[in-house]
Every structure is written in C-alpha cells, then in structure tokens.
Motif scaffolding. Structure first.
Motif, PDB file in Angstrom:
ATOM      1  N   LEU A   1      29.890  44.920   8.194  1.00  0.00           N
ATOM      2  CA  LEU A   1      28.482  44.906   7.791  1.00  0.00           C
ATOM      3  C   LEU A   1      27.624  44.182   8.824  1.00  0.00           C
ATOM      4  O   LEU A   1      26.525  44.637   9.161  1.00  0.00           O
ATOM      5  N   GLY A   2      28.145  43.056   9.342  1.00  0.00           N
ATOM      6  CA  GLY A   2      27.397  42.304  10.332  1.00  0.00           C
ATOM      7  C   GLY A   2      27.115  43.122  11.574  1.00  0.00           C
ATOM      8  O   GLY A   2      25.992  43.129  12.098  1.00  0.00           O
ATOM      9  N   PHE A   3      28.145  43.837  12.067  1.00  0.00           N
ATOM     10  CA  PHE A   3      27.949  44.672  13.252  1.00  0.00           C
ATOM     11  C   PHE A   3      26.996  45.826  12.964  1.00  0.00           C
ATOM     12  O   PHE A   3      26.128  46.146  13.783  1.00  0.00           O
ATOM     13  N   PHE A   4      27.149  46.445  11.805  1.00  0.00           N
ATOM     14  CA  PHE A   4      26.284  47.581  11.465  1.00  0.00           C
ATOM     15  C   PHE A   4      24.826  47.139  11.370  1.00  0.00           C
ATOM     16  O   PHE A   4      23.927  47.805  11.904  1.00  0.00           O
ATOM     17  N   LEU A   5      24.579  46.011  10.723  1.00  0.00           N
ATOM     18  CA  LEU A   5      23.210  45.519  10.572  1.00  0.00           C
ATOM     19  C   LEU A   5      22.625  45.051  11.899  1.00  0.00           C
ATOM     20  O   LEU A   5      21.405  45.092  12.102  1.00  0.00           O
TER      21      LEU A   5
END
Length: 386
Positions: A75-79
């Motif tokens: 999620l961190g990378f996607f955001l």
C-alpha cells in the motif's frame, strides 16, 4: 524458511531507494536532502516499529503480523505513486511502507529461531540474505521500469508485486509446538547453551549485556550504512566513472547477502561472541584501509565492508535469543534492533556531513574504524562475562 526468504526479497527494496531519487527530484525540483529524508524516515520507522511488531508477533502469531506488513508495504508503494508533495512522500514511503517492512521483517526471524535453536545463526542468515541481496536485482529492475513506464507506474507495479509476494509468504509461517526441539539436539549437549531465564523486555533492558550488544550493533551498522549510503559517490571521488562506480553498489549488495549466511554459519560453529570479535576486527581494519583504496582494491574493500555488515544482521538476532531466550523474542529483538535505526541515521549523515566539511571521506571512515575497534573491546568483555 523459504517463505521468510521470499518475504525478505521484497523488503530489501529499501536499499534500492537511490534509483528513485533523480526521477523525483527532476519531477518536483526538490533537493537531494529533501527527497532523501523519505529514506531516513523509512529506516527510523522500520527500526522503532519493530518493538510493537515484535510484541504483536509474540501475542497473535507471525502469520497475521507478516500479512499486515505485506499489506502496508504494498500500500505504501502504491500510494507513493500519487506523490505531489514532500509530506505525502514522507507519509506513504517513509511511514506506511516503513511500518510494513518492520512488521514483515521481524516475524520470519522470530519464527525460525524457534524451529532451529541449534542453527540460529545460519537460519537467520539465510532468511535475511534475501534482504541484502534483493537490491542487486531490484535496483536494475526498478531502473528499467522507471525508464520504460515512468516512476509512478513503477511504484504501482512494485507495490502490487510486493503485496502479493509478502502476504503469500506470510501464510507459510507458523510457530512450533511448545517444547519442540530438533531430534537429537539435547543429546549433543547444545541445549546447555539455552538461557537460564526467559527475559521479558523490562528485565532485558536492566541487564548490562543488552546495552553491550546494543552499542556494538549501533557501531557496526553506523559503519556499514555510512559506506552503503555513499559508496557510489566515494568511488567516483577516486576517479571512477558513474557506471563503474554503480558496480560497487552491486558488489556491496551481493557480499552483504553472502555475509549474512556465512557469519551466521560461523557463529553456530564457534559461537557468536568469538565470531563477533573476529568480524569487528576485520570491519575495523577495512574501514581504515578503504580511504586509500582505488580500482580493484576498492572493490575488494567494499566487498569486505558488505560481508561484515551482513554479519551484524545475522549474529545479533542469534545473540538476542541466546542471552534472553525465545519466549519474548519478538519484542526483545525489536528493542535490540533500534540500534539499526540509530546507525541508519548516524552513519549516512555523519559520512555526508564530514565530506561536506572536509571534501574527503577520510575522517568519516576513520571514525567508523574507531567505532568498530571499540566494538572489538566490548565483545571481548562480553565474552569474558558470558
């Protein structure tokens, strides 16, 4: 064990952060210091979230905690792909992805030292070898993706991949039944090495041995991460072109991974106290030698730095289990691992600050060598007390 290795292959992407620096700086006009702060925040979050992550692992088990870690990392990378401001970059990459790394990192180690109490060093080394090696292929992969589909889509694709691999790997983690030990282990007499007492974190923090291994860990990671954060620039300062200097990063990453396995196996054979003494002697010597190294000698020195840095990451988990037991291992190692967070800030910053001040890495590497020499002394005192 394969599940833990697979999880760590995704987590090691943090060492490939430098490939994202130029695209982000070019897109938004940020300085190197402003953009690099995201990496510093991730390292600090990684280190200090290890404490609650370890506690959760001890209470609810590794599968749920590692799954949550994989979810947060992805999620961190996607955001991060939606970055338009520094606060958003710090939040998504620094805090969210950093917390995911912490949750997913502690669980395979805490689980596998319980399955292999007779080979704690080797097993830990194999698992976290993935963390050290991954940047050797993830950095080129990320560079290729950035050049072909752009940094935003690269972050999205990597985030989805990390989520699938880490969450999938988490499903294979489970703790052994109470009282479990390898067949024939007690007969060999190795069980006598088990700690007299299972320390909780409050009891552990009151011991001198905790602070001794914490200081050694801090000094070892400060030295290693100081080189990791500046190795490409240092190589160029010796006259290498950018492409050749980038190979030094790959060499360091490969030997970082190999060092985790090798020193883990060595510590199982001769004991981690003796292995630490030998490792810190080598690490101190190479830090003093590094400043004058050029050409092939530089690559050899960088390989030794990576090899010894990897040893820190495999032996201190074993030392924690040996000194303080495995019942509360998750949270106990979380406290020990805060040393990595201090080293992650102090090492790269100290090297950069001293270079800006003197236009040379001489003092940075000499100070690192002195810190490793102090660690040798502490290891000798610890061996005597143990």
């Amino acid at each position: 064990m394969p599940c833990g290795f697979a999880i760590n292959l995704t987590l090691g992407v943090v060492y490939a952060w430098s490939v994202f620096l130029k695209p982000l700086m070019g897109e938004f006009g940020w300085t190197a210091a402003e953009t690099s702060l995201a990496f510093t925040i991730l390292l600090l979050t990684f280190a200090f979230v290890m404490i609650p992550a370890g506690r959760l692992n001890d209470k609810i088990g590794p599968r749920k905690v590692a799954s949550a870690g994989g979810l947060l990392l992805g999620l961190g990378f996607f955001l991060t792909s939606f970055t338009s401001s520094l606060p958003w970059l710090y939040l998504t990459y620094g805090f969210i992805a950093g917390a995911g790394v912490a949750l997913a990192y502690v669980t395979p180690i805490a689980t596998c030292v319980k399955w292999f109490p007779d080979k704690k060093g080797l097993i830990t080394g194999i698992i976290i070898c993935g963390f050290g090696l991954s940047s050797a292929f993830l950095a080129p992969l990320a560079t290729y993706l950035i050049s072909t589909i752009g940094w935003k889509t690269a972050f999205q694709l990597l985030g989805i991949t990390f989520l699938v691999v880490a969450v999938g790997g988490a499903q294979g983690l489970r703790v052994p039944p109470p009282g479990w030990c390898p067949e024939g282990w007690k007969a060999t007499g190795q069980a006598k090495a088990a700690p007299v007492q299972e320390y909780n974190w409050q009891q552990m923090l009151r011991t001198k041995k905790f602070w001794m291994i914490w200081v050694m860990y801090t000094f070892g990671t400060t030295s290693g991460l100081g080189v990791i954060g500046h190795v490409a620039k240092f190589a160029q300062e010796t006259g290498m072109d950018a492409l050749t200097a980038s190979l030094a990063v790959s060499v360091l990453a490969i030997f970082n991974g190999l060092g985790r396995i090798s020193w883990g196996g060595i510590s199982d054979r001769i004991g981690w106290p003796k292995a630490m003494t030998i490792m810190f002697i080598i690490q101190a010597a190479v830090m003093f030698f590094l400043i004058g190294a050029t050409g092939v000698a530089l690559f050899i020195a960088v390989a030794v730095v990576g090899f010894c840095f990897g040893g820190n990451l495999s032996m201190f988990p074993s030392a924690t289990a040996d000194l303080f037991g495995t019942k509360y291992y998750g949270i106990n190692y979380g406290f020990v691992f805060t040393a990595y967070g201090i080293g992650g800030v102090l090492g790269p910053y100290l090297s950069g600050y001293l270079f800006d001040l003197t236009k040379s890495y001489l003092w940075a590497f000499q100070i690192a060598g002195i810190l490793c020499a102090v660690a040798v002394v502490i290891s000798l005192v610890l061996r005597r007390s143990k």
